[in-house]
Design a protein around this motif. Structure first.
Motif: not given
Length: 76
Positions: A44-53, A70-76
């Motif tokens: 999950x940390x990798x998903x968040x890191x990529x989403x924050x980038x 911000x959930x939309x960024x993770x779902x993309x």
């Protein structure tokens, strides 16, 4: 614009602080909603890191969002 008055390093640090504010909550959300087939293979940390980038790249859009969106960024 205010960002023109600041040096690039200060702007980068301010953006990093803004995005980091949501990191823990997003990590928890990803952990809860991660497909069971991916648990153990995707951190999950990798998903968040990529989403924050991505959020950093799309800062102007991010600033218009509310935290739950911000959930939309993770779902993309």
């Amino acid at each position: 614009e205010m960002t023109k008055a600041l040096d690039p390093q200060s702007v980068r640090e301010a953006i990093d602080l803004l995005l980091a504010k949501h990191r823990n909550r997003l990590r928890q959300m990803v952990g809860v909603h991660l497909d069971q087939r991916l648990v153990g293979r995707v951190d999950p940390s990798d998903v968040v890191q990529e989403s924050l980038a991505v959020a950093h790249e799309r800062l102007s859009e991010y600033l218009k969002c509310r935290a739950p969106e911000l959930r939309n960024l993770i779902q993309e």
